[in-house]
Write a protein that holds these residues in place. Structure first.
Motif, PDB file in Angstrom:
ATOM      1  N   ASN A 127       0.841  -1.202   0.000  1.00  0.00           N
ATOM      2  CA  ASN A 127       0.000   0.000   0.000  1.00  0.00           C
ATOM      3  C   ASN A 127       0.873   1.247   0.000  1.00  0.00           C
ATOM      4  OD1 ASN A 127       0.856   0.039   2.661  1.00  0.00           O
ATOM      5  ND2 ASN A 127      -1.158   0.356   3.546  1.00  0.00           N
ATOM      6  N   ALA A 128       0.232   2.391   0.133  1.00  0.00           N
ATOM      7  CA  ALA A 128       0.944   3.671   0.088  1.00  0.00           C
ATOM      8  C   ALA A 128       0.397   4.530   1.217  1.00  0.00           C
ATOM      9  CB  ALA A 128       0.706   4.329  -1.278  1.00  0.00           C
ATOM     10  N   PRO A 129       0.907   4.317   2.433  1.00  0.00           N
ATOM     11  CA  PRO A 129       0.241   4.921   3.584  1.00  0.00           C
ATOM     12  C   PRO A 129       0.558   6.395   3.838  1.00  0.00           C
ATOM     13  CG  PRO A 129       2.079   3.568   4.306  1.00  0.00           C
ATOM     14  CD  PRO A 129       2.004   3.420   2.807  1.00  0.00           C
ATOM     15  N   LEU A 130       1.548   6.964   3.141  1.00  0.00           N
ATOM     16  CA  LEU A 130       1.993   8.301   3.553  1.00  0.00           C
ATOM     17  C   LEU A 130       1.281   9.445   2.839  1.00  0.00           C
ATOM     18  CD1 LEU A 130       5.863   7.689   3.782  1.00  0.00           C
ATOM     19  CD2 LEU A 130       4.076   7.217   5.450  1.00  0.00           C
ATOM     20  N   GLY A 131       0.745   9.169   1.639  1.00  0.00           N
ATOM     21  CA  GLY A 131       0.276  10.262   0.779  1.00  0.00           C
ATOM     22  C   GLY A 131      -0.856  11.093   1.337  1.00  0.00           C
ATOM     23  N   SER A 132      -1.731  10.473   2.141  1.00  0.00           N
ATOM     24  CA  SER A 132      -2.959  11.196   2.503  1.00  0.00           C
ATOM     25  C   SER A 132      -2.902  11.894   3.863  1.00  0.00           C
ATOM     26  CB  SER A 132      -4.132  10.208   2.492  1.00  0.00           C
ATOM     27  OG  SER A 132      -3.851   9.128   3.339  1.00  0.00           O
ATOM     28  N   THR A 133      -1.764  11.817   4.541  1.00  0.00           N
ATOM     29  CA  THR A 133      -1.678  12.313   5.924  1.00  0.00           C
ATOM     30  C   THR A 133      -2.189  13.755   6.068  1.00  0.00           C
ATOM     31  OG1 THR A 133       0.209  10.876   6.307  1.00  0.00           O
ATOM     32  CG2 THR A 133      -0.072  12.702   7.852  1.00  0.00           C
TER      33      THR A 133
ATOM     34  N   VAL B  37       2.760   4.034  -4.492  1.00  0.00           N
ATOM     35  CA  VAL B  37       2.357   2.655  -4.766  1.00  0.00           C
ATOM     36  C   VAL B  37       3.117   2.102  -5.978  1.00  0.00           C
ATOM     37  CG1 VAL B  37       0.324   2.787  -6.297  1.00  0.00           C
ATOM     38  CG2 VAL B  37       0.369   1.164  -4.431  1.00  0.00           C
ATOM     39  N   ALA B  38       3.377   2.972  -6.967  1.00  0.00           N
ATOM     40  CA  ALA B  38       4.166   2.533  -8.130  1.00  0.00           C
ATOM     41  C   ALA B  38       5.558   2.103  -7.666  1.00  0.00           C
ATOM     42  CB  ALA B  38       4.260   3.648  -9.168  1.00  0.00           C
ATOM     43  N   GLU B  39       6.143   2.857  -6.735  1.00  0.00           N
ATOM     44  CA  GLU B  39       7.468   2.489  -6.202  1.00  0.00           C
ATOM     45  C   GLU B  39       7.421   1.094  -5.554  1.00  0.00           C
ATOM     46  OE1 GLU B  39       8.906   7.030  -5.012  1.00  0.00           O
ATOM     47  OE2 GLU B  39       8.185   5.674  -3.442  1.00  0.00           O
ATOM     48  N   GLN B  40       6.329   0.843  -4.821  1.00  0.00           N
ATOM     49  CA  GLN B  40       6.213  -0.450  -4.129  1.00  0.00           C
ATOM     50  C   GLN B  40       6.104  -1.596  -5.130  1.00  0.00           C
ATOM     51  OE1 GLN B  40       6.657  -0.303  -0.730  1.00  0.00           O
ATOM     52  NE2 GLN B  40       6.940   1.810  -1.403  1.00  0.00           N
ATOM     53  N   VAL B  41       5.295  -1.380  -6.172  1.00  0.00           N
ATOM     54  CA  VAL B  41       5.113  -2.417  -7.200  1.00  0.00           C
ATOM     55  C   VAL B  41       6.446  -2.685  -7.902  1.00  0.00           C
ATOM     56  CG1 VAL B  41       3.980  -2.877  -9.428  1.00  0.00           C
ATOM     57  CG2 VAL B  41       2.652  -1.951  -7.509  1.00  0.00           C
ATOM     58  N   LEU B  42       7.169  -1.604  -8.228  1.00  0.00           N
ATOM     59  CA  LEU B  42       8.458  -1.774  -8.918  1.00  0.00           C
ATOM     60  C   LEU B  42       9.459  -2.516  -8.035  1.00  0.00           C
ATOM     61  CD1 LEU B  42       8.762   1.648 -10.794  1.00  0.00           C
ATOM     62  CD2 LEU B  42       8.181  -0.593 -11.740  1.00  0.00           C
ATOM     63  N   LEU B  43       9.434  -2.229  -6.732  1.00  0.00           N
ATOM     64  CA  LEU B  43      10.330  -2.958  -5.811  1.00  0.00           C
ATOM     65  C   LEU B  43      10.005  -4.455  -5.855  1.00  0.00           C
ATOM     66  CD1 LEU B  43      10.452  -0.570  -2.702  1.00  0.00           C
ATOM     67  CD2 LEU B  43      12.392  -1.244  -4.131  1.00  0.00           C
ATOM     68  N   CYS B  44       8.703  -4.775  -5.798  1.00  0.00           N
ATOM     69  CA  CYS B  44       8.301  -6.197  -5.830  1.00  0.00           C
ATOM     70  C   CYS B  44       8.807  -6.874  -7.103  1.00  0.00           C
ATOM     71  CB  CYS B  44       6.778  -6.334  -5.806  1.00  0.00           C
ATOM     72  SG  CYS B  44       6.028  -5.840  -4.259  1.00  0.00           S
ATOM     73  N   PHE B  45       8.630  -6.193  -8.246  1.00  0.00           N
ATOM     74  CA  PHE B  45       8.974  -6.831  -9.518  1.00  0.00           C
ATOM     75  C   PHE B  45      10.468  -6.824  -9.811  1.00  0.00           C
ATOM     76  CE2 PHE B  45       4.373  -6.185 -10.992  1.00  0.00           C
ATOM     77  CZ  PHE B  45       4.047  -7.438 -10.522  1.00  0.00           C
ATOM     78  N   SER B  46      11.232  -6.051  -9.007  1.00  0.00           N
ATOM     79  CA  SER B  46      12.689  -6.112  -9.234  1.00  0.00           C
ATOM     80  C   SER B  46      13.333  -7.021  -8.189  1.00  0.00           C
ATOM     81  CB  SER B  46      13.289  -4.706  -9.195  1.00  0.00           C
ATOM     82  OG  SER B  46      13.014  -4.134  -7.943  1.00  0.00           O
ATOM     83  N   GLY B  47      12.489  -7.768  -7.481  1.00  0.00           N
ATOM     84  CA  GLY B  47      13.011  -8.763  -6.537  1.00  0.00           C
ATOM     85  C   GLY B  47      13.437  -8.164  -5.206  1.00  0.00           C
ATOM     86  N   LYS B  48      13.155  -6.865  -5.017  1.00  0.00           N
ATOM     87  CA  LYS B  48      13.532  -6.228  -3.739  1.00  0.00           C
ATOM     88  C   LYS B  48      12.343  -6.229  -2.794  1.00  0.00           C
ATOM     89  CE  LYS B  48      16.929  -3.313  -5.933  1.00  0.00           C
ATOM     90  NZ  LYS B  48      16.812  -2.219  -6.854  1.00  0.00           N
ATOM     91  N   GLU B  49      12.638  -6.025  -1.526  1.00  0.00           N
ATOM     92  CA  GLU B  49      11.552  -6.042  -0.539  1.00  0.00           C
ATOM     93  C   GLU B  49      10.828  -4.701  -0.542  1.00  0.00           C
ATOM     94  OE1 GLU B  49      11.330  -6.750   4.182  1.00  0.00           O
ATOM     95  OE2 GLU B  49      12.142  -8.325   2.923  1.00  0.00           O
ATOM     96  N   PRO B  50       9.505  -4.703  -0.736  1.00  0.00           N
ATOM     97  CA  PRO B  50       8.799  -3.407  -0.694  1.00  0.00           C
ATOM     98  C   PRO B  50       8.801  -2.847   0.731  1.00  0.00           C
ATOM     99  CG  PRO B  50       7.231  -5.207  -0.864  1.00  0.00           C
ATOM    100  CD  PRO B  50       8.600  -5.827  -0.965  1.00  0.00           C
ATOM    101  N   GLU B  51       8.791  -1.519   0.814  1.00  0.00           N
ATOM    102  CA  GLU B  51       8.805  -0.868   2.140  1.00  0.00           C
ATOM    103  C   GLU B  51       7.449  -1.043   2.832  1.00  0.00           C
ATOM    104  OE1 GLU B  51       9.759   3.649   3.746  1.00  0.00           O
ATOM    105  OE2 GLU B  51       9.773   3.231   1.599  1.00  0.00           O
ATOM    106  N   PHE B  52       6.372  -0.934   2.034  1.00  0.00           N
ATOM    107  CA  PHE B  52       5.024  -1.002   2.627  1.00  0.00           C
ATOM    108  C   PHE B  52       4.340  -2.301   2.193  1.00  0.00           C
ATOM    109  CE2 PHE B  52       6.072   3.548   2.189  1.00  0.00           C
ATOM    110  CZ  PHE B  52       6.224   3.800   3.550  1.00  0.00           C
ATOM    111  N   TRP B  53       4.787  -3.376   2.810  1.00  0.00           N
ATOM    112  CA  TRP B  53       4.336  -4.739   2.495  1.00  0.00           C
ATOM    113  C   TRP B  53       3.367  -5.133   3.605  1.00  0.00           C
ATOM    114  CZ3 TRP B  53       8.323  -9.384   1.935  1.00  0.00           C
ATOM    115  CH2 TRP B  53       7.616 -10.538   1.551  1.00  0.00           C
ATOM    116  N   VAL B  54       2.066  -5.072   3.288  1.00  0.00           N
ATOM    117  CA  VAL B  54       1.041  -5.210   4.326  1.00  0.00           C
ATOM    118  C   VAL B  54       1.009  -6.620   4.922  1.00  0.00           C
ATOM    119  CG1 VAL B  54      -1.429  -4.983   4.789  1.00  0.00           C
ATOM    120  CG2 VAL B  54      -0.341  -3.454   3.151  1.00  0.00           C
TER     121      VAL B  54
END
Ligand code: NAD
Length: 315
Positions: free
Chosen positions: A92-98, A294-311
């Motif tokens: 997810n992308a928890p920071l954008g709406s604060t 959220v795009a950053e998180q998806v790209l992390l997943c697909f490049s084999g890296k651990e996403p920061e916001f992995w629910v």
């Protein structure tokens, strides 16, 4: 590896560009729930906001799914259990709406205190409610913030700027972090007793469901205003309705409801309530920030890296 990504509820342009630049195939389609079931099997990833529901049935049809992404914070529209059972990452992308949510909560406080919505509605009907709309200043009043995380702390800063006293209830926040955020931590009952405005900023979980119900309304000040820009289920709506109807509370500012839509029509009839249709995160800035994150998180997943916001990160 290049992936097929379905975006069902729209996404910020910059976020779409990021995914395309990485070579992934993007399909933007505001599918109906029935259509989503039909096409789920064609995609490696689905990105949603709050409209689309990723149910167990969708997950079972999505035989290629590797990532489910929510461009925002609340993942109550994704069946986490089903996704985890299938080994699908949910990000997810928890920071954008604060800031957007904190500003909306503050907006409800101002509106309830000064009758901006009531004045607008009355003037449209040719009524000049000058005497009736005698309000209150926020300065010097006490706000009680339930859930002092990102949004709660952003609200605290705004309340401080208006000269308010800030109390907080958050069993997981250290005294030191609370002090740094200018929040005086109390237990829940004490917070409810002393606050003129009570604002909810917790996630909906088993421990927060209906955390404000008849016993809690009974100890609040009769003049207190309740603001809920968190999740409808955190408040017992029937108990809130009764408290408002019987004048045991000053009023409420509600962005979220037990059912959405439609909202309980009984509640809508009350005139000491300001309403918004779950628009806490609905600003250009919040959507842009959430999309890129959220795009950053998806790209992390697909490049084999651990996403920061992995629910559903394994414990
Ligand atoms: P956050 O995780 O930063 O903060 C939540 C805080 O609640 C944490 O500090 C946590 O310790 C505290 N908490 C947990 N259980 C608690 C309990 N039982 N009692 C009191 N405090 C408790 O999250 P955030 O970014 O501040 O967002 C808060 C919530 O706002 C989200 O979970 C979401 O439901 C809601 N939200 C609503 C909208 C909207 O459109 N209205 C948009 C975004 C977020």
């Amino acid at each position: 590896m290049l992936m097929r990504i379905l975006i069902t509820d729209g996404l910020a342009k910059d976020a779409v560009k990021m995914l395309e630049s990485a070579g992934h195939e993007i399909v933007m389609d505001e599918v109906t729930p029935e259509r989503l079931l039909e096409v789920a099997g064609d995609y490696d990833c689905i990105i949603v906001r709050s409209r689309s529901k990723i149910t167990r049935a969708v997950i079972e049809k999505g035989s290629k799914l590797k990532v489910l992404a929510r461009a925002g914070i609340g993942v109550d529209n994704v069946d986490l259990k089903a996704a985890t059972e299938k080994g699908i990452k949910v990000v997810n992308a928890p920071l954008g709406s604060t800031i957007s949510v904190a500003e909306l909560a503050f907006g409800h406080m101002l509106d309830l205190s000064r009758g901006i919505t009531k004045g607008t509605a009355a003037l449209k009907q040719g009524k000049w409610l000058k005497k009736e709309l005698k309000g209150f200043e926020l300065e010097g009043k006490t706000v009680g913030i339930i859930g002092c995380g990102r949004i709660g702390q952003a609200l605290s800063a705004r309340c401080k700027a208006f000269g308010m006293k800030v109390k907080g209830f958050d069993p997981y926040l250290s005294q030191e972090s609370a002090k740094n955020a200018g929040i005086d931590l109390l237990n829940l009952d004490d917070l409810l007793k002393v606050s003129d405005y009570i604002s909810l900023h917790v996630a909906l979980t088993d421990s927060t469901r209906k955390m404000l119900s008849a016993p809690q309304f009974a100890i609040m000040k009769k003049s207190a205003y309740l603001i809920n820009c968190a999740r409808g289920g955190v408040v017992d709506e029937d108990a809130l309705y009764n408290a408002l109807k019987e004048g045991r509370l000053g009023g409420a500012g509600l962005d979220v409801f037990e059912t959405e839509p439609p909202v309980n029509p009984k509640l809508i009839e009350l005139d000491n309530v300001t309403f918004t249709p779950h628009i806490g995160a609905n600003t250009k800035e919040a959507q842009d920030k959430a999309g890129v994150q959220v795009a950053e998180q998806v790209l992390l997943c697909f490049s084999g890296k651990e996403p920061e916001f992995w629910v559903n990160r394994p414990k």
